[in-house]
Design a protein around this motif. Structure first.
Motif, PDB file in Angstrom:
ATOM      1  N   TYR A 186      -9.795  -1.581   0.679  1.00  0.00           N
ATOM      2  CA  TYR A 186      -8.573  -0.944   1.038  1.00  0.00           C
ATOM      3  C   TYR A 186      -8.306  -0.283   2.418  1.00  0.00           C
ATOM      4  O   TYR A 186      -7.492   0.096   3.062  1.00  0.00           O
ATOM      5  CB  TYR A 186      -8.759   0.459  -0.138  1.00  0.00           C
ATOM      6  N   VAL A 209      -1.781   1.384   7.531  1.00  0.00           N
ATOM      7  CA  VAL A 209      -0.929   2.628   7.105  1.00  0.00           C
ATOM      8  C   VAL A 209      -0.040   2.983   8.088  1.00  0.00           C
ATOM      9  O   VAL A 209      -0.407   3.204   9.203  1.00  0.00           O
ATOM     10  CB  VAL A 209      -1.960   3.852   6.628  1.00  0.00           C
ATOM     11  N   VAL A 221      -3.881   5.881   0.199  1.00  0.00           N
ATOM     12  CA  VAL A 221      -2.877   6.856   0.305  1.00  0.00           C
ATOM     13  C   VAL A 221      -3.503   8.487  -0.027  1.00  0.00           C
ATOM     14  O   VAL A 221      -2.817   9.364   0.305  1.00  0.00           O
ATOM     15  CB  VAL A 221      -2.307   6.601  -1.064  1.00  0.00           C
ATOM     16  N   CYS A 241       4.343   5.774  -0.195  1.00  0.00           N
ATOM     17  CA  CYS A 241       4.549   4.137  -0.875  1.00  0.00           C
ATOM     18  C   CYS A 241       3.135   3.752  -0.781  1.00  0.00           C
ATOM     19  O   CYS A 241       2.615   3.229   0.284  1.00  0.00           O
ATOM     20  CB  CYS A 241       5.686   3.604  -0.155  1.00  0.00           C
ATOM     21  N   ALA A 242       2.385   3.203  -1.764  1.00  0.00           N
ATOM     22  CA  ALA A 242       1.350   2.300  -1.803  1.00  0.00           C
ATOM     23  C   ALA A 242       1.181   1.690  -3.067  1.00  0.00           C
ATOM     24  O   ALA A 242       1.712   1.780  -3.931  1.00  0.00           O
ATOM     25  CB  ALA A 242       0.192   3.598  -1.878  1.00  0.00           C
ATOM     26  N   GLN A 243       0.424   0.726  -2.682  1.00  0.00           N
ATOM     27  CA  GLN A 243       0.443  -0.672  -3.986  1.00  0.00           C
ATOM     28  C   GLN A 243      -0.203   0.069  -5.303  1.00  0.00           C
ATOM     29  O   GLN A 243      -0.600   1.174  -5.380  1.00  0.00           O
ATOM     30  CB  GLN A 243      -0.635  -1.311  -3.326  1.00  0.00           C
ATOM     31  N   SER A 298      -3.657   2.221  -6.788  1.00  0.00           N
ATOM     32  CA  SER A 298      -4.343   2.821  -5.420  1.00  0.00           C
ATOM     33  C   SER A 298      -4.452   4.187  -5.576  1.00  0.00           C
ATOM     34  O   SER A 298      -4.888   4.706  -4.455  1.00  0.00           O
ATOM     35  CB  SER A 298      -3.823   2.001  -4.144  1.00  0.00           C
ATOM     36  N   LYS A 313      -2.674   7.036  -6.354  1.00  0.00           N
ATOM     37  CA  LYS A 313      -1.337   7.931  -6.097  1.00  0.00           C
ATOM     38  C   LYS A 313      -1.303   9.111  -7.034  1.00  0.00           C
ATOM     39  O   LYS A 313      -1.195  10.201  -6.495  1.00  0.00           O
ATOM     40  CB  LYS A 313      -0.141   7.187  -6.435  1.00  0.00           C
ATOM     41  N   ALA A 352       5.238   2.722  -5.438  1.00  0.00           N
ATOM     42  CA  ALA A 352       4.732   1.303  -4.866  1.00  0.00           C
ATOM     43  C   ALA A 352       5.872   0.660  -4.329  1.00  0.00           C
ATOM     44  O   ALA A 352       5.624  -0.441  -3.400  1.00  0.00           O
ATOM     45  CB  ALA A 352       4.007   0.433  -6.082  1.00  0.00           C
ATOM     46  N   VAL A 412       1.467   2.590   2.879  1.00  0.00           N
ATOM     47  CA  VAL A 412       0.419   2.148   2.753  1.00  0.00           C
ATOM     48  C   VAL A 412       0.520   0.487   2.735  1.00  0.00           C
ATOM     49  O   VAL A 412       0.958   0.276   1.528  1.00  0.00           O
ATOM     50  CB  VAL A 412      -0.803   2.452   1.640  1.00  0.00           C
ATOM     51  N   CYS A 456       0.162  -5.867  -4.874  1.00  0.00           N
ATOM     52  CA  CYS A 456      -1.331  -5.610  -4.747  1.00  0.00           C
ATOM     53  C   CYS A 456      -2.116  -6.904  -4.454  1.00  0.00           C
ATOM     54  O   CYS A 456      -1.767  -7.950  -5.275  1.00  0.00           O
ATOM     55  CB  CYS A 456      -1.822  -5.067  -5.961  1.00  0.00           C
ATOM     56  N   ALA A 506      -6.593   2.641   7.055  1.00  0.00           N
ATOM     57  CA  ALA A 506      -6.699   3.716   6.237  1.00  0.00           C
ATOM     58  C   ALA A 506      -8.183   3.955   6.333  1.00  0.00           C
ATOM     59  O   ALA A 506      -8.537   5.100   5.810  1.00  0.00           O
ATOM     60  CB  ALA A 506      -6.648   2.882   4.745  1.00  0.00           C
TER      61      ALA A 506
END
Ligand SMILES: Nc1ncnc2c1ncn2[C@@H]1O[C@H](COP(=O)(O)OP(=O)(O)OP(=O)(O)O)[C@@H](O)[C@H]1O
Length: 704
Positions: free
Chosen positions: A248, A253, A291, A308-310, A313, A315, A459, A482, A489, A686
């Motif tokens: 990760y 990011v 994130v 916004c992150a996969q 992960s 959140k 996401a 991210v 993903c 990240a």
């Protein structure tokens, strides 16, 4: 569902990490075995050059009509009068929609032997061949004024026995009877579920729209969910991070907006109180996900955030931890009984199961503090929701319909709201839930956006939804992306198979037989098909359950529990289970039907490959119905460094839409932050280094 079922559902801590073995020929048809090759596409493929030929559909799985006479009795019931060989359901959801508006409906052909039908119920007959799976679940008689307020109870099914699911199917197979819970009774619609609109596109319908939980229409819901377990082991049960968790750190990011606080690299840097730190440790968190590294300091600094992150992960903790930290810092007073509760934090999410999951996370992280989290959602007794609230409520986790109901009953006051969290924010703001969210922020007492902190997580964030979000957020909100906004993903190995509708069932069975007992979610596009496929799989002796909005809440929770604990390793689901659900050991996702929008695809396949674990997703692409998805699929696949079948590229090319940017309904792949005139954009990886120092994940051969 009784307490014992809850316990069965809980996964005990310290279970070993899931690292699936990807056997090359796992899904191979045998002819050439060149399937599920996890080798990333070559750079020329990434650049849009020629990609590997896909062999699946050419050599592989059987073509032509499926099933033959194997399940003749059952199939015929569905295929009657259907020249396509697959039962037709084009208007079914429209009918459902109409029925839903009456607040109550029954599934055609499903007969519940022990349930009484409330006034106003509609029965759709015509495909009868099933009996209701089992009776209901009674939880005592009403004994409070709230319960009396419920009015007419839906009394049927109390303590009903589990009855054979397929009693009308003609074979009386006990295996099916035991394992198939796919055939739900009628009853309340799951109102936070897709409906087909006039335009034929799916949208989501809020609970309030259908009157669920309201007092005006339809019968009352009596289901009281069992209380969550109280013991510490269960509260802190978790699964292990996977082999790719450390990778990760390589994801880029991008933070945009003014004066973003720097990322933190460790939990210690967040300066949380001791109780929170203990809870984080007990939850098995030792290292921040990207994130979390960015969102926690932003929220601690009091800023509004769109993140916004996969999928998978982290959140949820990214917003819960800093909110709890603030609450602890501000010394909120312990909750106590009051008729009107004024929570400091409201969290909304689009589905009941997801909001319940968020609640369990909030309860976990607030363990040992005076912060009290409460969850309320549709499909459960309103009086039960009220009783939970009046006992004290600092963090209210709610689905939108139930929230608005409770507000209208003046059990919740909004004056103290300091944090408003929209999880799956793009869904919460789209045409399904958007109007209710607008109502929420304009409710009397709700602090203006200047006075509260608003946090949005997902996401996927289509551009047009980002624009809508401006109404909820302070103009100086920060945007954290991210990786690729709306990207899948990378820990999920994606395979697209070209399968015509007539071959889908046969292919599904073939794949599931190869998979064995590994947990698999099978997504279909409609509720009826979910029932049908679940029942079909049971008939094929594959232990299956189902979740969709036509099932009663009790049944939905039972299904999820059976899936979680492995009793039913296959869960057939509609998009109601596409977002947010975090279930250990889901190794496979199969898109029996592709969703109509690419963002939904990203969420669905994100039920596997979570938290650094790897997973696999197989999608049946029917050129007859899915061509519009070819372009966005090619983009999702290549962004995630997956093989792109040549046939898919060809279809994508032939359906080329100039100006396409990634979605069939707007741009999932926003350039990041849709605000045009922001300053202070910085790109970091990240691990907290600027992008020039960071390895480009696209070049990172070891990512896959
Ligand atoms: N820092 C961490 N260390 C270890 N495990 C973590 C960490 N953060 C989150 N997790 C775990 O990772 C899993 C996925 O987290 P979560 O459900 O919050 O993902 P998400 O990003 O919200 O996914 P989705 O987009 O599907 O909603 C959960 O089991 C969670 O407990």
């Amino acid at each position: 569902m009784g307490d014992e079922d809850w316990e069965a559902e809980i996964i005990k801590p310290h279970m070993s990490s899931y690292v699936p073995v990807f056997e090359k020929d796992r899904y191979s048809s045998g002819a050439n075995g060149d399937t599920f090759n996890r080798t990333p596409a070559s750079s020329s493929e990434m650049d849009g050059g020629p990609s590997r030929r896909d062999h699946f559909m050419r050599s592989g799985f059987a073509s032509g009509r499926s099933l033959g006479n194997r399940d003749a009795d059952f199939s015929n019931k569905f295929e009657e009068g259907d020249t396509s060989g697959f039962w037709r359901e084009s208007n079914n959801d429209c009918e459902d929609n109409q029925t839903r508006n009456r607040g109550f409906s029954r599934r055609g052909g499903y007969q519940d032997g022990n349930d009484s039908e409330a006034p106003g119920a509609s029965r759709r007959g015509g495909r009868g061949s099933f009996r209701g799976c089992r009776g209901g679940f009674g939880l005592g008689s009403p004994n409070s004024k709230y319960e009396q307020d419920e009015g007419t109870q839906r009394t049927g099914g109390l303590f009903g026995s589990r009855r054979p699911a397929l009693s009308g199917a003609g074979n009386g197979d006990t295996y099916q009877s035991r394992s198939c819970s796919g055939s739900g009774r009628g009853g309340y619609k799951g109102l936070n579920e897709e409906v087909i609109t006039d335009s034929g596109k799916n949208t989501w319908k809020s609970e309030a729209e259908g009157g669920e939980g309201g007092d005006v229409q339809g019968p009352k819901v009596t289901y009281i969910p069992p209380p969550p377990p109280e013991d510490e082991d269960s509260i802190f049960a978790h699964y292990q991070t996977g082999i790719n968790f450390d990778k990760y750190d390589n994801i880029l990011v991008e933070v945009s907006g003014h004066d973003a606080p720097p990322a933190i690299l460790t939990f210690e840097e967040a300066n949380l109180c001791q109780t929170l730190n203990n809870n984080i440790a007990k939850a098995g968190y030792t290292k921040l996900t990207p994130v979390q590294k960015y969102s926690i300091p932003i929220i601690l600094a009091g800023r509004d955030l769109m993140a916004c992150a996969q999928t998978g992960s982290g959140k949820t903790a990214a917003f819960l931890l800093p909110i709890l930290a603030h609450m602890m810092r501000d010394g909120i007073t312990a909750s106590r009984f009051k008729e009107l509760q004024e929570p400091e934090c409201i969290i909304v999410a689009p589905t009941r199961e997801l909001i319940n999951q968020i609640y369990l996370e909030a309860r976990k992280f607030s363990f040992g503090t005076c912060v009290r989290a409460v969850v309320i959602y549709g499909g459960t007794q309103l009086g039960h929701s009220i009783r939970q609230i009046v006992q004290g409520c600092n963090i209210l986790c709610a689905t939108p319909g139930r929230l608005m109901d409770i507000i209208s009953k003046e059990k919740i006051g909004l004056r103290q709201v300091k944090y408003l969290v929209l999880d799956e924010a793009d869904r919460m703001l789209d045409m399904g839930f958007g109007p209710e969210m607008k109502k929420l922020i304009s409710c009397p007492g709700m602090p203006s956006k200047e006075q509260r902190q608003t946090l949005m997580f997902s996401a996927t964030f289509p551009e047009e939804i980002q624009k809508l979000a401006g109404e909820f957020l302070k103009s100086k909100y920060l945007f954290v992306a991210v990786g690729q906004v709306g990207g899948a993903c990378r820990d999920v190995q994606q395979t697209i198979l070209q399968v015509g509708q007539y071959s889908k069932r046969e292919k599904l069975v073939e794949i599931l037989r190869n998979i064995g007992d590994e947990r698999t979610m099978v997504f279909v596009e409609t509720k009826k098909k979910a029932d049908f496929i679940a029942t079909f799989l049971c008939q094929e002796k594959i232990s299956t359950t189902s979740i969709h909005g036509d099932r009663e809440q009790r049944e939905r929770e039972q299904a999820l529990g059976d899936f979680r604990c492995g009793k039913c390793p296959v869960l057939v689901a509609t998009s109601v289970a596409a977002r947010g659900l975090d279930i250990e050991n889901v190794q496979h996702v199969i898109n029996f039907d592709l969703p109509s929008a690419i963002d939904e695809y990203v969420h669905r396949i994100g039920r596997t490959g979570r938290c650094g674990n790897t997973g696999r997703a197989v999608s049946f692409f029917d050129p007859e119905s899915d061509s519009h998805l070819a372009q966005p699929l090619v983009k999702v696949l290549s962004d995630a460094q997956q093989d792109v079948p040549a046939w898919l590229e060809e279809i994508a090319f032939s359906t080329y839409v100039p100006g396409f940017s990634g979605s069939t309904r707007g741009s999932v792949f926003a350039s990041v932050d849709t605000r045009k005139n922001y300053q202070g954009k910085s790109t970091l990886n990240a691990a907290g280094f600027s992008s020039s120092q960071a390895p480009n994940p696209v070049d990172d051969e070891s990512w896959d």
